[in-house]
Design an enzyme around this catalytic site. Structure first.
Site, mmCIF file in Angstrom:
data_model
loop_
_atom_site.group_PDB
_atom_site.id
_atom_site.type_symbol
_atom_site.label_atom_id
_atom_site.label_comp_id
_atom_site.label_asym_id
_atom_site.label_seq_id
_atom_site.Cartn_x
_atom_site.Cartn_y
_atom_site.Cartn_z
ATOM 1 N N ASN A 1 -9.631 5.739 3.038
ATOM 2 C CA ASN A 1 -8.668 5.272 2.050
ATOM 3 C C ASN A 1 -8.086 6.410 1.232
ATOM 4 O OD1 ASN A 1 -7.212 2.987 1.185
ATOM 5 N ND2 ASN A 1 -9.075 1.755 1.242
ATOM 6 N N ARG B 1 -7.379 1.088 13.497
ATOM 7 C CA ARG B 1 -6.007 1.319 13.054
ATOM 8 C C ARG B 1 -5.996 2.400 11.981
ATOM 9 N NH1 ARG B 1 -4.888 -0.330 7.970
ATOM 10 N NH2 ARG B 1 -5.907 -2.142 7.039
ATOM 11 N N GLU C 1 -10.751 -5.437 11.036
ATOM 12 C CA GLU C 1 -11.127 -6.268 9.891
ATOM 13 C C GLU C 1 -11.368 -7.708 10.352
ATOM 14 O OE1 GLU C 1 -9.291 -5.110 5.760
ATOM 15 O OE2 GLU C 1 -7.736 -5.008 7.271
ATOM 16 N N GLU D 1 0.838 -1.210 0.000
ATOM 17 C CA GLU D 1 0.000 0.000 0.000
ATOM 18 C C GLU D 1 0.868 1.254 0.000
ATOM 19 O OE1 GLU D 1 -2.588 1.719 -0.120
ATOM 20 O OE2 GLU D 1 -4.394 0.531 0.207
ATOM 21 N N ASP E 1 -9.780 2.235 -3.783
ATOM 22 C CA ASP E 1 -8.775 2.106 -2.722
ATOM 23 C C ASP E 1 -7.886 3.347 -2.723
ATOM 24 O OD1 ASP E 1 -6.980 1.100 -0.821
ATOM 25 O OD2 ASP E 1 -7.085 -0.929 -1.588
ATOM 26 N N ASN F 1 -5.085 3.938 8.409
ATOM 27 C CA ASN F 1 -4.984 3.380 7.067
ATOM 28 C C ASN F 1 -4.237 4.391 6.187
ATOM 29 O OD1 ASN F 1 -5.483 1.084 5.442
ATOM 30 N ND2 ASN F 1 -7.197 2.096 4.440
#
Length: 300
Positions: free
Chosen positions: A155, A102, A122, A19, A205, A104
């Site tokens: 995101n 958390r 998740e 990512e 995303d 991201n």
């Protein structure tokens, strides 16, 4: 896809959840994270060497810092990262009332302000406790401001060329949204939808903006990056990749004409892994005929 466009796997990272790619102009290197692998990676195209720092918890993003080193989102903490010593130092925490959350994705605006968001726990990839996340900004003096709450998966984020529009993705909404943006104060408002994901495109995303002000959005479970005109809301182009879990993208290379795309392998079953041996790698797309913009560094 244009016939001159080429997609190649360049970083054989086999990341669980690759990512947050960021091109570092000064070093001519690509910075990215493996969220679940709990690592920050730095890859040099010149040497094909990869260096890594272990973070000890999930790491949602890492961005350069003007004063040197990096700032990263580790667990629920914004941390300073000293690459030479491989040490991390906590700067400020968010979501203290939600210990399962958390950090991201995160990105720095042209003024040096960090914007980053959180998400709930998740159950499995992209299946979360809904509406647990928030969107925050962090200024150079580490003042934290919450801009949005009840976010599912905070995101992708970026800004228009004139800095007056902030683009944002809450993945499970299946939209790319825009806000008016006050770059002096960091305020956002007037939320509206720029693009609705279509059948087969997966979840929006990470994303980046090119020098023409157009959006490039990685489509998780869609195996593609889509190019969107944010003014008209029209999809202009689709770049298909040989993996389904495409996660984020950024422009890089000496003239910012290469599009780097990260991917994930976590959540694939054995059959899918056999069909997608490159899952978790980072890809380079060349021949797009468009360039990106240099990334910004955190002012703190």
């Amino acid at each position: 896809m244009m016939s001159s466009t080429k997609v190649e796997s360049v970083v054989k990272a086999s990341a669980l959840v690759g990512e947050g790619p960021v091109w570092e102009e000064s070093e001519q290197t690509l910075l990215f994270v493996d969220i679940v692998g709990q690592k920050i990676h730095r890859w040099s195209p010149a040497t094909c060497q990869i260096q890594s720092v272990e973070t000890g918890d999930t790491v949602g993003f890492a961005v350069p810092r003007r004063s040197g080193g990096y700032v990263a989102g580790v667990g629920r903490s914004i941390v300073a990262v000293d690459w030479l010593t491989q040490m991390t130092t906590s700067l400020v925490d968010v979501d203290e009332d939600k210990p399962n959350n958390r950090l991201n994705d995160g990105k720095v605006d042209p003024a040096g302000r960090l914007l980053t968001g959180t998400m709930g726990k998740e159950v499995r990839p992209a299946q979360v406790q809904r509406q647990q996340g928030s969107l925050f900004s962090v200024t150079s003096d580490l003042t934290v401001t919450k801009h949005l709450n009840q976010v599912d998966i905070s995101n992708g984020l970026d800004w228009s060329l004139d800095q007056k529009t902030f683009f944002y993705i809450d993945s499970l909404s299946l939209t790319v949204d825009a806000f008016d943006y006050d770059s002096n104060m960091g305020h956002i408002g007037n939320r509206r939808v720029v693009y609705h994901m279509e059948e087969g495109e997966g979840l929006p995303d990470g994303m980046t903006v090119d020098v023409e002000g157009r959006l490039w959005v990685a489509c998780y479970n869609g195996g593609r990056v889509i190019n969107i005109d944010p003014v008209t809301g029209v999809r202009l182009q689709t770049i298909f990749l040989p993996v389904t879990k495409t996660t984020s993208c950024c422009f890089g290379g000496p003239d910012y004409s290469d599009l780097y795309v990260t991917s994930a392998s976590l959540g694939l079953d054995q059959s899918e892994r056999r069909q997608q041996p490159l899952a978790g790698d980072t890809f380079r797309v060349t021949g797009l005929g468009v360039k990106g913009r240099p990334s910004n560094s955190f002012a703190g």
